[in-house]
Write a protein that holds these residues in place. Sequence first.
Motif, PDB file in Angstrom:
ATOM      1  N   LEU A 162      -1.721   1.409   1.503  1.00  0.00           N
ATOM      2  CA  LEU A 162      -0.794   0.461   2.124  1.00  0.00           C
ATOM      3  C   LEU A 162       0.619   1.025   2.168  1.00  0.00           C
ATOM      4  O   LEU A 162       1.351   0.835   3.145  1.00  0.00           O
ATOM      5  CB  LEU A 162      -0.812  -0.877   1.382  1.00  0.00           C
ATOM      6  CG  LEU A 162      -2.077  -1.696   1.565  1.00  0.00           C
ATOM      7  CD1 LEU A 162      -2.073  -2.886   0.607  1.00  0.00           C
ATOM      8  CD2 LEU A 162      -2.210  -2.171   3.008  1.00  0.00           C
ATOM      9  N   LYS A 163       1.026   1.731   1.130  1.00  0.00           N
ATOM     10  CA  LYS A 163       2.356   2.373   1.116  1.00  0.00           C
ATOM     11  C   LYS A 163       2.452   3.416   2.217  1.00  0.00           C
ATOM     12  O   LYS A 163       3.465   3.505   2.917  1.00  0.00           O
ATOM     13  CB  LYS A 163       2.611   2.999  -0.249  1.00  0.00           C
ATOM     14  CG  LYS A 163       3.827   3.894  -0.323  1.00  0.00           C
ATOM     15  CD  LYS A 163       4.970   3.228  -0.973  1.00  0.00           C
ATOM     16  CE  LYS A 163       6.156   4.122  -1.258  1.00  0.00           C
ATOM     17  NZ  LYS A 163       6.759   4.781  -0.129  1.00  0.00           N
ATOM     18  N   ARG A 164       1.397   4.220   2.398  1.00  0.00           N
ATOM     19  CA  ARG A 164       1.396   5.224   3.474  1.00  0.00           C
ATOM     20  C   ARG A 164       1.520   4.546   4.832  1.00  0.00           C
ATOM     21  O   ARG A 164       2.281   4.991   5.693  1.00  0.00           O
ATOM     22  CB  ARG A 164       0.115   6.059   3.427  1.00  0.00           C
ATOM     23  CG  ARG A 164       0.158   7.206   2.441  1.00  0.00           C
ATOM     24  CD  ARG A 164      -1.012   8.161   2.635  1.00  0.00           C
ATOM     25  NE  ARG A 164      -2.286   7.548   2.290  1.00  0.00           N
ATOM     26  CZ  ARG A 164      -2.807   7.547   1.063  1.00  0.00           C
ATOM     27  NH1 ARG A 164      -2.166   8.109   0.068  1.00  0.00           N
ATOM     28  NH2 ARG A 164      -3.967   6.973   0.835  1.00  0.00           N
ATOM     29  N   GLN A 165       0.780   3.460   5.021  1.00  0.00           N
ATOM     30  CA  GLN A 165       0.847   2.734   6.291  1.00  0.00           C
ATOM     31  C   GLN A 165       2.236   2.157   6.518  1.00  0.00           C
ATOM     32  O   GLN A 165       2.762   2.203   7.641  1.00  0.00           O
ATOM     33  CB  GLN A 165      -0.195   1.623   6.334  1.00  0.00           C
ATOM     34  CG  GLN A 165      -1.613   2.135   6.418  1.00  0.00           C
ATOM     35  CD  GLN A 165      -2.639   1.008   6.365  1.00  0.00           C
ATOM     36  OE1 GLN A 165      -2.315  -0.166   6.436  1.00  0.00           O
ATOM     37  NE2 GLN A 165      -3.899   1.374   6.238  1.00  0.00           N
ATOM     38  N   LEU A 166       2.854   1.625   5.472  1.00  0.00           N
ATOM     39  CA  LEU A 166       4.204   1.079   5.587  1.00  0.00           C
ATOM     40  C   LEU A 166       5.206   2.176   5.921  1.00  0.00           C
ATOM     41  O   LEU A 166       6.059   1.999   6.802  1.00  0.00           O
ATOM     42  CB  LEU A 166       4.601   0.381   4.282  1.00  0.00           C
ATOM     43  CG  LEU A 166       5.995  -0.222   4.226  1.00  0.00           C
ATOM     44  CD1 LEU A 166       6.171  -1.292   5.300  1.00  0.00           C
ATOM     45  CD2 LEU A 166       6.269  -0.800   2.844  1.00  0.00           C
ATOM     46  N   TRP A 226      -5.445   0.730  -7.142  1.00  0.00           N
ATOM     47  CA  TRP A 226      -4.368   1.710  -7.046  1.00  0.00           C
ATOM     48  C   TRP A 226      -4.468   2.509  -5.744  1.00  0.00           C
ATOM     49  O   TRP A 226      -3.463   2.732  -5.068  1.00  0.00           O
ATOM     50  CB  TRP A 226      -4.388   2.641  -8.253  1.00  0.00           C
ATOM     51  CG  TRP A 226      -3.306   3.671  -8.219  1.00  0.00           C
ATOM     52  CD1 TRP A 226      -3.450   5.012  -8.084  1.00  0.00           C
ATOM     53  CD2 TRP A 226      -1.897   3.425  -8.286  1.00  0.00           C
ATOM     54  NE1 TRP A 226      -2.233   5.628  -8.067  1.00  0.00           N
ATOM     55  CE2 TRP A 226      -1.253   4.670  -8.186  1.00  0.00           C
ATOM     56  CE3 TRP A 226      -1.126   2.276  -8.406  1.00  0.00           C
ATOM     57  CZ2 TRP A 226       0.135   4.793  -8.214  1.00  0.00           C
ATOM     58  CZ3 TRP A 226       0.252   2.401  -8.437  1.00  0.00           C
ATOM     59  CH2 TRP A 226       0.871   3.650  -8.341  1.00  0.00           C
ATOM     60  N   GLU A 227      -5.666   2.932  -5.379  1.00  0.00           N
ATOM     61  CA  GLU A 227      -5.842   3.668  -4.116  1.00  0.00           C
ATOM     62  C   GLU A 227      -5.490   2.785  -2.919  1.00  0.00           C
ATOM     63  O   GLU A 227      -4.897   3.260  -1.943  1.00  0.00           O
ATOM     64  CB  GLU A 227      -7.272   4.194  -3.997  1.00  0.00           C
ATOM     65  CG  GLU A 227      -7.572   5.356  -4.912  1.00  0.00           C
ATOM     66  CD  GLU A 227      -6.637   6.539  -4.722  1.00  0.00           C
ATOM     67  OE1 GLU A 227      -6.352   6.909  -3.564  1.00  0.00           O
ATOM     68  OE2 GLU A 227      -6.175   7.085  -5.737  1.00  0.00           O
ATOM     69  N   ALA A 228      -5.833   1.505  -2.988  1.00  0.00           N
ATOM     70  CA  ALA A 228      -5.490   0.582  -1.901  1.00  0.00           C
ATOM     71  C   ALA A 228      -3.980   0.432  -1.782  1.00  0.00           C
ATOM     72  O   ALA A 228      -3.426   0.416  -0.671  1.00  0.00           O
ATOM     73  CB  ALA A 228      -6.144  -0.779  -2.134  1.00  0.00           C
TER      74      ALA A 228
END
Length: 70
Positions: free
Chosen positions: A50-54, A44-46
Amino acid sequence: LREIGFIAQDVEKIVPTAVREFTSLDDGISIKMLSKENLMPIAWEAIKELKRQLDDAKAEITDLKDKVGV
C-alpha cells in the motif's frame, strides 16, 4: 466498552495459515483462533505494498501537476 477484532473463520478463508484450531480435551469442543505470528508478516507485506502504491500515486500527481502548470 466495545471491542473490535477479526473472526477466525473469516480470516481462514483468505489466509488459512493464520488460523489455528484447538479441541478441548474436556468436552471435545473445537475453537479457532488467530495466530498473530502467522498473520503479522502478511499484514506487514500488505502495508508495504500500500505504501508503494501511495508513493506511485503521489509521483503521478506531481507529474500531472507539472504538466498543467499547477
